[in-house]
Write a protein that holds these residues in place. Structure first.
Motif, PDB file in Angstrom:
ATOM      1  N   HIS A   2       0.841  -1.199   0.000  1.00  0.00           N
ATOM      2  CA  HIS A   2       0.000   0.000   0.000  1.00  0.00           C
ATOM      3  C   HIS A   2       0.878   1.252   0.000  1.00  0.00           C
ATOM      4  CE1 HIS A   2      -2.664  -3.145   1.487  1.00  0.00           C
ATOM      5  NE2 HIS A   2      -3.687  -2.396   1.151  1.00  0.00           N
ATOM      6  N   VAL A   3       0.727   2.065  -1.018  1.00  0.00           N
ATOM      7  CA  VAL A   3       1.522   3.287  -1.158  1.00  0.00           C
ATOM      8  C   VAL A   3       0.862   4.395  -0.343  1.00  0.00           C
ATOM      9  CG1 VAL A   3       2.447   4.980  -2.771  1.00  0.00           C
ATOM     10  CG2 VAL A   3       2.231   2.584  -3.467  1.00  0.00           C
ATOM     11  N   PRO A   4       1.597   5.038   0.569  1.00  0.00           N
ATOM     12  CA  PRO A   4       1.012   6.126   1.363  1.00  0.00           C
ATOM     13  C   PRO A   4       1.032   7.445   0.590  1.00  0.00           C
ATOM     14  CG  PRO A   4       3.253   5.738   2.067  1.00  0.00           C
ATOM     15  CD  PRO A   4       2.964   4.707   1.009  1.00  0.00           C
ATOM     16  N   ASP A   5       0.358   8.438   1.138  1.00  0.00           N
ATOM     17  CA  ASP A   5       0.427   9.774   0.564  1.00  0.00           C
ATOM     18  C   ASP A   5       1.856  10.295   0.670  1.00  0.00           C
ATOM     19  OD1 ASP A   5      -2.351   9.971   0.044  1.00  0.00           O
ATOM     20  OD2 ASP A   5      -2.712  10.402   2.168  1.00  0.00           O
ATOM     21  N   ASN A  57       0.124 -10.684   7.650  1.00  0.00           N
ATOM     22  CA  ASN A  57       1.485 -10.546   7.148  1.00  0.00           C
ATOM     23  C   ASN A  57       2.324 -11.750   7.558  1.00  0.00           C
ATOM     24  OD1 ASN A  57       0.494  -7.843   6.717  1.00  0.00           O
ATOM     25  ND2 ASN A  57       2.621  -7.188   6.579  1.00  0.00           N
ATOM     26  N   PHE A  58       3.050 -12.316   6.596  1.00  0.00           N
ATOM     27  CA  PHE A  58       3.896 -13.470   6.875  1.00  0.00           C
ATOM     28  C   PHE A  58       5.365 -13.068   6.656  1.00  0.00           C
ATOM     29  CE2 PHE A  58       2.020 -13.669   2.639  1.00  0.00           C
ATOM     30  CZ  PHE A  58       3.140 -13.648   1.815  1.00  0.00           C
ATOM     31  N   PRO A  59       6.282 -13.580   7.486  1.00  0.00           N
ATOM     32  CA  PRO A  59       7.698 -13.215   7.335  1.00  0.00           C
ATOM     33  C   PRO A  59       8.288 -13.815   6.065  1.00  0.00           C
ATOM     34  CG  PRO A  59       7.430 -14.932   8.992  1.00  0.00           C
ATOM     35  CD  PRO A  59       6.041 -14.506   8.606  1.00  0.00           C
ATOM     36  N   VAL A  60       9.101 -13.032   5.358  1.00  0.00           N
ATOM     37  CA  VAL A  60       9.731 -13.522   4.130  1.00  0.00           C
ATOM     38  C   VAL A  60      11.249 -13.391   4.173  1.00  0.00           C
ATOM     39  CG1 VAL A  60       7.726 -13.091   2.678  1.00  0.00           C
ATOM     40  CG2 VAL A  60       9.409 -11.274   3.004  1.00  0.00           C
ATOM     41  N   ALA A  61      11.750 -12.502   4.988  1.00  0.00           N
ATOM     42  CA  ALA A  61      13.201 -12.321   5.127  1.00  0.00           C
ATOM     43  C   ALA A  61      13.432 -11.603   6.449  1.00  0.00           C
ATOM     44  CB  ALA A  61      13.761 -11.514   3.953  1.00  0.00           C
ATOM     45  N   ALA A  62      14.705 -11.423   6.796  1.00  0.00           N
ATOM     46  CA  ALA A  62      15.033 -10.787   8.068  1.00  0.00           C
ATOM     47  C   ALA A  62      14.436  -9.378   8.121  1.00  0.00           C
ATOM     48  CB  ALA A  62      16.554 -10.728   8.235  1.00  0.00           C
ATOM     49  N   GLY A  63      13.491  -9.186   9.047  1.00  0.00           N
ATOM     50  CA  GLY A  63      12.916  -7.863   9.232  1.00  0.00           C
ATOM     51  C   GLY A  63      11.924  -7.439   8.173  1.00  0.00           C
ATOM     52  N   THR A  64      11.469  -8.360   7.333  1.00  0.00           N
ATOM     53  CA  THR A  64      10.528  -8.022   6.262  1.00  0.00           C
ATOM     54  C   THR A  64       9.384  -9.027   6.249  1.00  0.00           C
ATOM     55  OG1 THR A  64      12.398  -7.260   4.929  1.00  0.00           O
ATOM     56  CG2 THR A  64      10.295  -7.504   3.801  1.00  0.00           C
ATOM     57  N   VAL A 180      11.880  -5.701  -6.504  1.00  0.00           N
ATOM     58  CA  VAL A 180      11.663  -6.973  -7.201  1.00  0.00           C
ATOM     59  C   VAL A 180      12.204  -8.131  -6.368  1.00  0.00           C
ATOM     60  CG1 VAL A 180      12.210  -8.328  -9.258  1.00  0.00           C
ATOM     61  CG2 VAL A 180      11.629  -5.902  -9.477  1.00  0.00           C
ATOM     62  N   GLY A 181      13.374  -7.935  -5.771  1.00  0.00           N
ATOM     63  CA  GLY A 181      13.980  -9.008  -4.989  1.00  0.00           C
ATOM     64  C   GLY A 181      13.100  -9.477  -3.850  1.00  0.00           C
ATOM     65  N   VAL A 182      12.615  -8.554  -3.032  1.00  0.00           N
ATOM     66  CA  VAL A 182      11.805  -8.954  -1.879  1.00  0.00           C
ATOM     67  C   VAL A 182      10.421  -9.434  -2.317  1.00  0.00           C
ATOM     68  CG1 VAL A 182      10.792  -6.664  -1.412  1.00  0.00           C
ATOM     69  CG2 VAL A 182      11.137  -8.280   0.473  1.00  0.00           C
ATOM     70  N   PRO A 272       7.712  -4.722   8.912  1.00  0.00           N
ATOM     71  CA  PRO A 272       7.182  -3.951   7.783  1.00  0.00           C
ATOM     72  C   PRO A 272       7.100  -4.809   6.528  1.00  0.00           C
ATOM     73  CG  PRO A 272       9.452  -3.330   8.253  1.00  0.00           C
ATOM     74  CD  PRO A 272       9.008  -4.195   9.389  1.00  0.00           C
ATOM     75  N   ASP A 273       6.114  -4.510   5.678  1.00  0.00           N
ATOM     76  CA  ASP A 273       5.999  -5.295   4.457  1.00  0.00           C
ATOM     77  C   ASP A 273       7.059  -4.860   3.447  1.00  0.00           C
ATOM     78  OD1 ASP A 273       5.145  -2.997   3.114  1.00  0.00           O
ATOM     79  OD2 ASP A 273       3.035  -3.537   3.167  1.00  0.00           O
ATOM     80  N   GLY A 274       7.041  -5.474   2.269  1.00  0.00           N
ATOM     81  CA  GLY A 274       8.109  -5.257   1.304  1.00  0.00           C
ATOM     82  C   GLY A 274       8.323  -3.811   0.945  1.00  0.00           C
ATOM     83  N   LEU A 275       7.252  -3.090   0.611  1.00  0.00           N
ATOM     84  CA  LEU A 275       7.381  -1.680   0.229  1.00  0.00           C
ATOM     85  C   LEU A 275       7.833  -0.833   1.409  1.00  0.00           C
ATOM     86  CD1 LEU A 275       7.057   0.685  -1.690  1.00  0.00           C
ATOM     87  CD2 LEU A 275       4.619   0.724  -1.141  1.00  0.00           C
ATOM     88  N   GLU A 276       7.265  -1.075   2.583  1.00  0.00           N
ATOM     89  CA  GLU A 276       7.667  -0.309   3.767  1.00  0.00           C
ATOM     90  C   GLU A 276       9.138  -0.496   4.077  1.00  0.00           C
ATOM     91  OE1 GLU A 276       3.538  -0.279   6.384  1.00  0.00           O
ATOM     92  OE2 GLU A 276       4.923  -1.961   6.559  1.00  0.00           O
ATOM     93  N   LYS A 277       9.633  -1.732   3.970  1.00  0.00           N
ATOM     94  CA  LYS A 277      11.036  -2.016   4.263  1.00  0.00           C
ATOM     95  C   LYS A 277      11.957  -1.339   3.255  1.00  0.00           C
ATOM     96  CE  LYS A 277      14.457  -4.152   6.337  1.00  0.00           C
ATOM     97  NZ  LYS A 277      14.919  -3.704   7.668  1.00  0.00           N
ATOM     98  N   VAL A 278      11.602  -1.441   1.981  1.00  0.00           N
ATOM     99  CA  VAL A 278      12.416  -0.785   0.949  1.00  0.00           C
ATOM    100  C   VAL A 278      12.411   0.723   1.161  1.00  0.00           C
ATOM    101  CG1 VAL A 278      12.584  -0.299  -1.525  1.00  0.00           C
ATOM    102  CG2 VAL A 278      12.096  -2.626  -0.735  1.00  0.00           C
ATOM    103  N   ALA A 279      11.237   1.284   1.492  1.00  0.00           N
ATOM    104  CA  ALA A 279      11.134   2.730   1.709  1.00  0.00           C
ATOM    105  C   ALA A 279      11.988   3.178   2.888  1.00  0.00           C
ATOM    106  CB  ALA A 279       9.679   3.111   1.934  1.00  0.00           C
ATOM    107  N   GLU A 280      12.017   2.361   3.954  1.00  0.00           N
ATOM    108  CA  GLU A 280      12.847   2.694   5.120  1.00  0.00           C
ATOM    109  C   GLU A 280      14.328   2.609   4.772  1.00  0.00           C
ATOM    110  OE1 GLU A 280      11.745   0.117   8.267  1.00  0.00           O
ATOM    111  OE2 GLU A 280       9.744   0.986   8.534  1.00  0.00           O
ATOM    112  N   ASP A 281      14.716   1.547   4.087  1.00  0.00           N
ATOM    113  CA  ASP A 281      16.132   1.338   3.781  1.00  0.00           C
ATOM    114  C   ASP A 281      16.673   2.357   2.788  1.00  0.00           C
ATOM    115  OD1 ASP A 281      16.049  -0.807   5.476  1.00  0.00           O
ATOM    116  OD2 ASP A 281      15.951  -2.328   3.890  1.00  0.00           O
TER     117      ASP A 281
END
Length: 349
Positions: A2-5, A57-64, A180-182, A272-281
């Motif tokens: 989900h993309v935030p404002d 939400n299900f875990p897919v990688a460390a912290g994601t 794409v990776g996550v 955090p989900d995939g987009l949230e994690k990428v956005a944070e990193d």
């Protein structure tokens, strides 16, 4: 996803809003051909089920973590046009009631999560069904692969939208690689959920699965040493007693959705989900703006003034399922009714 404002600028958000509105208009027209007395009530249930599973939400990688997008599942169960509407209803409920996904970014989210996933998934699904042996296992396998590919496709679509209207100065290559990776990993979870759900419905009522229609093989008869198509049998009226499993499927699906959203969601991954994690990193999250519905009584999937976290989240989930199934069923019955009124008396005869 989900993309935030704030992630995407106003001009590109407006363009995606136009794209989303156009796609919904086309889908409303296309859904008239897909919806019948079986799929109309099922479509509302599919929307509610997607809402419920998206809370898990299900875990897919460390912290994601990741969650279901639902485009593939909806398209296969009730048709691609109706599938776009199902996911759009879910995104609208989430944005307005639960402050999940920005309101100015609603066009972005519908374009990415409803349109792209549904179109890609159903195109892959139909292609696989044509080349695989006909049967229930093939439908389930095609559902798995199509769902798997739909998630990274949505990640690519977001990257392209961000390249056009991103509000932060971050390398597109880095965003694309991370997204794409996550989301390939998240796609595996999406594929498993989709295949299991489609397989379960096929096992009970294969006639309710839109993607399984027309897969019955034509019977052959040997006449004078040659194989010819057997004549089709005249349709036999289905007694009311034989139609009751349809109601049972609907009730079972609704109960499962309520249990998932009201109880199982408490144990979902808090990462955090995939987009949230990428956005944070990558520093994209700094551009996020406060949601316009941040003060909603159900914001962040909790009931305001209910201090117990388990009860608050469970009530919010149950309310969300209830609102989504009512809204979705209302929309799809209206579309179905419009189709019925569009049929002329001569066509009925």
């Amino acid at each position: 996803m989900h993309v935030p404002d704030g992630f995407i600028n106003a001009p590109v958000s407006a363009v995606t809003g136009v794209v989303a509105a156009g796609a919904i208009a086309v889908s409303l027209k296309g859904a008239r051909r897909e919806l019948d007395e079986k799929t109309a009530p099922l479509a509302g249930l599919v929307a509610a089920f997607i809402f419920a599973v998206q809370m898990l939400n299900f875990p897919v990688a460390a912290g994601t973590s990741g969650h279901l997008l639902g485009g593939a599942l909806a398209a296969i169960l009730v048709g691609p046009y109706t599938g776009v509407l199902c996911v759009s209803v879910v995104l609208l409920m989430q944005g307005i009631l639960f402050a999940d996904g920005g309101l100015t970014a609603l066009g972005v989210n519908i374009t990415d999560m409803a349109i792209v996933t549904t179109v890609v998934a159903y195109a892959v699904f139909r292609g696989l069904v044509k080349v695989l042996p006909r049967g229930r296992r093939s439908i389930t396998a095609a559902a798995f692969v199509s769902a798997l590919l739909s998630v990274p496709a949505a990640a690519v679509a977001f990257t392209l939208i961000y390249a056009l209207g991103g509000t932060t100065d971050v390398s597109i290559d880095k965003v694309a690689t991370a997204m794409v990776g996550v989301h390939i990993l998240i796609g595996i979870g999406e594929a498993a959920i989709t295949a299991l759900t489609v397989g379960a419905v096929i096992a009970v009522r294969p006639d309710l699965v839109y993607g399984a229609r027309g897969l019955t093989q034509q019977l052959k008869l040997r006449v004078n040493g040659e194989l010819v198509d057997a004549p089709e049998a005249a349709p036999v009226p289905v007694p009311v007693a034989a139609r009751t499993p349809h109601r049972k499927v609907w009730i079972t699906g609704l109960v499962a959705s309520l249990v998932l959203a009201g109880f199982v969601s408490f144990y979902a991954s808090a990462s955090p989900d995939g987009l949230e994690k990428v956005a944070e990193d990558k520093g994209i999250s700094a551009a996020a703006e406060e949601h316009a519905a941040a003060d909603s009584p159900l914001a962040d999937y909790g009931v305001k003034d209910v201090s117990n976290a388990r009860l608050s989240g469970g009530l919010a989930g149950v309310i969300g399922v209830g609102v989504t199934v009512v809204a979705g069923t209302g929309v799809f019955w209206a579309v179905r009714r419009r189709r019925t009124t569009d049929v002329s008396p001569s066509q009925v005869a």
